[in-house]
Design an enzyme around this catalytic site. Sequence first.
Site, PDB file in Angstrom:
ATOM      1  N   HIS A  33     -41.651  -1.363   9.596  1.00 52.38           N
ATOM      2  CA  HIS A  33     -41.959  -0.880  10.959  1.00 52.38           C
ATOM      3  C   HIS A  33     -42.919  -1.823  11.670  1.00 52.38           C
ATOM      4  CE1 HIS A  33     -40.224   2.950   9.515  1.00 52.38           C
ATOM      5  NE2 HIS A  33     -40.907   2.671   8.420  1.00 52.38           N
TER       6      HIS A  33
ATOM      7  N   SER B 135     -45.059 -25.737  29.258  1.00 52.08           N
ATOM      8  CA  SER B 135     -44.783 -25.018  30.502  1.00 52.08           C
ATOM      9  C   SER B 135     -45.066 -25.940  31.673  1.00 52.08           C
ATOM     10  CB  SER B 135     -45.675 -23.782  30.577  1.00 52.08           C
ATOM     11  OG  SER B 135     -45.853 -23.374  31.911  1.00 52.08           O
TER      12      SER B 135
ATOM     13  N   GLU C 254     -36.293 -19.379  19.910  1.00 51.91           N
ATOM     14  CA  GLU C 254     -35.890 -18.441  20.968  1.00 51.91           C
ATOM     15  C   GLU C 254     -34.437 -18.661  21.366  1.00 51.91           C
ATOM     16  OE1 GLU C 254     -38.886 -17.867  24.259  1.00 51.91           O
ATOM     17  OE2 GLU C 254     -39.888 -19.410  23.107  1.00 51.91           O
TER      18      GLU C 254
END
Length: 461
Positions: free
Chosen positions: A161, A282, A295
Amino acid sequence: MSDQTDVKVWSGRFSEPVSDLVKRYTASVFFDRRMALQDIRGSLAHAKMLARQKIIAATDLAAIERGMAQIAGEIERNEFAWNLDDEDVHLNIEKRLTALVGDAGKRLHTGRSRNDQVATDIRLWLRDTVDAIDTLLKAYQAALLDMAAAHAETPLPGFTHLQVAQPVTFGHHLLAYFEMARRDRERLRDARRRINRLPLGAAALAGTTYPIDRAFVAQELGFDGVCENSLDAVSDRDFAIEFCATASLIMVHVSRFAEELVLWMSPRVGFIDLADRFCTGSSIMPQKKNPDVPELARGKTGRVFGHLMGLLTLMKGQPLAYNKDNQEDKEPLFDTADTVIDTLRIFAELVPGIVVKPEAMRAALKQGFATATDLADYLVKKGLPFRDAHEAVARAVRAAETKGCELPELTLAELQAFSPLIADDVFAVLTVAGSLAARNHVGGTAPDQVRAAIARARAAL
Ligand code: ARG
């Protein structure tokens, strides 16, 4: 527009040419030329069989072989003039062959149809692709094993979890992904058996009237046997669907690992860093280093699932035998293979570039009462029923939480308040090293077991 100088192979039947739009809509040469070398291989085996069976002359075979050698060279050197007017890879090559060797080229298509031809090409192409993916999965597995060997004893929290559950070793964690890849390879190998059957001989759908020798062609092309039913041979693409399902599972597994890498690299977790060559910055935030590669692997999983769904839908409800729908099988199949191949190549390189931060992993273990189960097991071994032990430890955890400390930081007197069975041998049980070492059975996380698992895995590779 077609004119009288551009006569289609089926032109005798037609009174008007197709429009440019229809030509573009129905053509597949933009993408199926990827199977050009497989197409030539299939044609050569077919021609050889035709000559052996005396269906064409030995001189025809020699001319076909000479012409095909030249065409293969032209394709490899990127000199081949692909022509939309000739619809697909098969007609482009056949037309060029006839231009080069004359009537022998026109005899090649005896006893054959593009329907069994294309099915053969896809199977040849997919067989090579499956083998290439297997090799890449193996390289990825080898990289996982090397990293696991370096971290057979490095503890980190195991999660359920996404909450700290019990200590595991980082090596053990990586071996989970090794096992997933092992099953992926088994699935590929299994799918390969069904891919590796020869459709040629089925012709358009019903077989052919010539005395062909399908077993010979199968052997020439390295197939394990022939497709037993001609209607099935030209029409079903279940083998391509199976491949896409296998590819989907490969991507599922890679995406799970990718997600963990993203999470671990987040400064809030900080378990790892990825080599700069797999990250980007970025354009606005100068401090950023983003895990773009994992990703994207996570993201590309979606397109592979999409291709599986596309192919299932393509096949669904198609009446026997060949339908032009099947021409739509190639782009999803090619893109699935390209995506899986690129992803695995990158992951095989990315894994060795993972910078592990054992201090951060250890620090995280201190925050979640990770050895609580060990304390319960300790009480059970002293005679307490497990449910009572569970309750006693739950109260101890609550006390530690209130006090703002970890379980091993409670005093012996404090611990004994929860059970008189607790003695000072309890502290060995509450350490991470003790917890790890105690899970000492096949499949467990004890460092000795992890090392043994790595040795077995290396032997199996
Ligand atoms: N380009 C076709 C395909 O990819 C080849 C088979 C065409 N057969 C036909 N009868 N139109 O499926």
